[in-house]
Structure formats: C-alpha cells, structure tokens
Scaffold this motif. Sequence first.
Motif, PDB file in Angstrom:
ATOM      1  N   GLY A  40      -9.000  11.769  26.891  1.00  0.00           N
ATOM      2  CA  GLY A  40      -9.615  12.004  28.190  1.00  0.00           C
ATOM      3  C   GLY A  40      -9.880  10.746  28.989  1.00  0.00           C
ATOM      4  O   GLY A  40     -10.250  10.826  30.167  1.00  0.00           O
ATOM      5  N   GLY A  42      -7.759   7.699  28.202  1.00  0.00           N
ATOM      6  CA  GLY A  42      -6.584   6.851  28.123  1.00  0.00           C
ATOM      7  C   GLY A  42      -6.924   5.482  27.571  1.00  0.00           C
ATOM      8  O   GLY A  42      -7.780   5.340  26.692  1.00  0.00           O
TER       9      GLY A  42
ATOM     10  N   THR B   5      -3.922   7.598  38.849  1.00  0.00           N
ATOM     11  CA  THR B   5      -4.177   9.006  38.542  1.00  0.00           C
ATOM     12  C   THR B   5      -2.853   9.672  38.191  1.00  0.00           C
ATOM     13  O   THR B   5      -1.900   9.589  38.954  1.00  0.00           O
ATOM     14  CB  THR B   5      -4.803   9.714  39.751  1.00  0.00           C
ATOM     15  N   GLN B   6      -2.800  10.290  37.042  1.00  0.00           N
ATOM     16  CA  GLN B   6      -1.572  10.954  36.616  1.00  0.00           C
ATOM     17  C   GLN B   6      -1.875  12.350  36.124  1.00  0.00           C
ATOM     18  O   GLN B   6      -3.033  12.692  35.887  1.00  0.00           O
ATOM     19  CB  GLN B   6      -0.854  10.141  35.534  1.00  0.00           C
ATOM     20  N   THR B   7      -0.824  13.160  35.993  1.00  0.00           N
ATOM     21  CA  THR B   7      -0.967  14.503  35.441  1.00  0.00           C
ATOM     22  C   THR B   7      -1.728  14.384  34.142  1.00  0.00           C
ATOM     23  O   THR B   7      -1.335  13.648  33.230  1.00  0.00           O
ATOM     24  CB  THR B   7       0.417  15.117  35.163  1.00  0.00           C
ATOM     25  N   GLU B   8      -2.849  15.080  34.066  1.00  0.00           N
ATOM     26  CA  GLU B   8      -3.699  14.912  32.893  1.00  0.00           C
ATOM     27  C   GLU B   8      -3.456  15.984  31.851  1.00  0.00           C
ATOM     28  O   GLU B   8      -2.951  17.072  32.152  1.00  0.00           O
ATOM     29  CB  GLU B   8      -5.166  14.936  33.327  1.00  0.00           C
ATOM     30  N   TYR B  89       2.112   7.036  29.825  1.00  0.00           N
ATOM     31  CA  TYR B  89       1.093   6.391  30.643  1.00  0.00           C
ATOM     32  C   TYR B  89       1.744   5.743  31.860  1.00  0.00           C
ATOM     33  O   TYR B  89       2.709   4.991  31.737  1.00  0.00           O
ATOM     34  CB  TYR B  89       0.381   5.287  29.863  1.00  0.00           C
ATOM     35  N   LYS B 103      -4.770   8.081  32.498  1.00  0.00           N
ATOM     36  CA  LYS B 103      -5.390   8.640  31.298  1.00  0.00           C
ATOM     37  C   LYS B 103      -4.372   9.169  30.293  1.00  0.00           C
ATOM     38  O   LYS B 103      -4.744   9.581  29.201  1.00  0.00           O
ATOM     39  CB  LYS B 103      -6.380   9.730  31.687  1.00  0.00           C
ATOM     40  N   THR B 105      -0.505  11.416  29.621  1.00  0.00           N
ATOM     41  CA  THR B 105      -0.042  12.803  29.612  1.00  0.00           C
ATOM     42  C   THR B 105       0.702  13.036  28.313  1.00  0.00           C
ATOM     43  O   THR B 105       1.659  12.316  27.999  1.00  0.00           O
ATOM     44  CB  THR B 105       0.920  13.062  30.793  1.00  0.00           C
TER      45      THR B 105
END
Lengths: 114, 111
Positions: A40, A42, B5-8, B89, B103, B105
């Motif tokens: 959550g 990274g 910000t990336q697809t989480e 990442y 964060k 994926t």
Amino acid sequence: EAAVTQSPRNKVTVTGGNVTLSCRQTNSHNYMYWYRQDTGHGLRLIHYSYGAGNLQIGDVPDGYKATRTTQEDFFLLLELASPSQTSLYFCASSDAGGAQAEQFFGPGTRLTVL
Amino acid sequence: GDSVTQTEGQVALSEEDFLTIHCNYSASGYPTLFWYVQYPGEGPQLLFRASRDKEKGSSRGFEATYDKGTTSFHLRKASVQESDSAVYYCAQHTGYQNFYFGKGTSLTVIP
C-alpha cells in the motif's frame, strides 16, 4: 553487471532491540540508498548517501540512522526498534545522482519486530 | 510536491491479454521517468526509462511514451505472458531530488 548485496536476509528482533542492516555494492557507485517497502506504500526512501561519510535524509527517516563508512558499504541502524518498522528493506546504488541514473537494487532484508 | 501516481493494487489478466498500467507524475522540474519490475524474491530492476517529451521507452515487449502534456508515462504490452507476473513501479527523478516511486501494481497473468 551491478552487484548489491545485503545482510542479513531475514532478521527477527524484539521491540526496543538494536538492529543493523548491511549493504555492500561492488560497482564503484557513488550513490547508495535505503528504502522500505510496505504493502500500500510501495518503496519509500529512508536515507541516502553520495559518498563515504555523507548522509542525506529521505522521506521517512524517523527512527532510523545510517552510516556510509566506505564507498562500498552503507549501514542502516535501528537503535530502538518498533513494530512499525517491520518491513522489507532494500538497498540500492547508482552511478551518479543525475536524472538518468539507474538504481541497482539488492535482494532485500525482511525485518520483523515483535 | 513531487510524486507519482499509478494504477494501484492488483491486476489480473489472462495470457495474450492487453496490459495497461497507468502512471501520472507531478514534478517541479523536468524529470526522467522510469518503469521498474520486481519479480518475487528479488529487488526491483530497471525495465526502461525516458527523459524527453514524446520519447518512447521499451523493453521485453513493454513500452511507454513520455507525455509532458498529460504528465503521463503509461505502461503497455500487447500480449502478456505468465512470466510477466510481477510488481511494476513507475518512478521519476529530476537529478537534484529524490527518486519518487509509485505504490506499485501487482500483475498476475493467468495461463
């Protein structure tokens, strides 16, 4: 090929314990980094260094100290470990601090604080 | 502040499906953008990078195009394989600041 090693690979300690994580790189890189990786969140930067004796603060430095004794060796110190520091820790190195710099990561150290 | 910000979370696809993982960045300067891949039990490793607007990075069938206008660097692959299962990442670096990673994926490809 870049080579970054970490020791130990796994560590269990108790709350309040003293822990040292070690990292060595054999690429003659100037920059070295310590990250923690949590679900959550990274990868989050703890500390980094651009040479022996140098230390820079990252984004999540609280509760951690670091020391760069040589170009090759970078240590992360947890002097009063807490359960919130249970995490997977990665060390990385890069040739330079420039925008093109690729980071080479070690295999990680899994730390559990009971 | 600077961020990525990336697809989480987790993405599950079948083999030969098309993959898109979205990445958007916020930077005070002109960053280099990276995609890193992390296989189980290993540290992240560089997939590719791009440093100029409209530059395409690519490796192993994955590609992404630097778009300064939309501040994006979306990862795409036309046909995924089971061996592509990993955590991806997106990251940015401006050269005088820290690296900023998204964060992550987690991609699972079902055979």
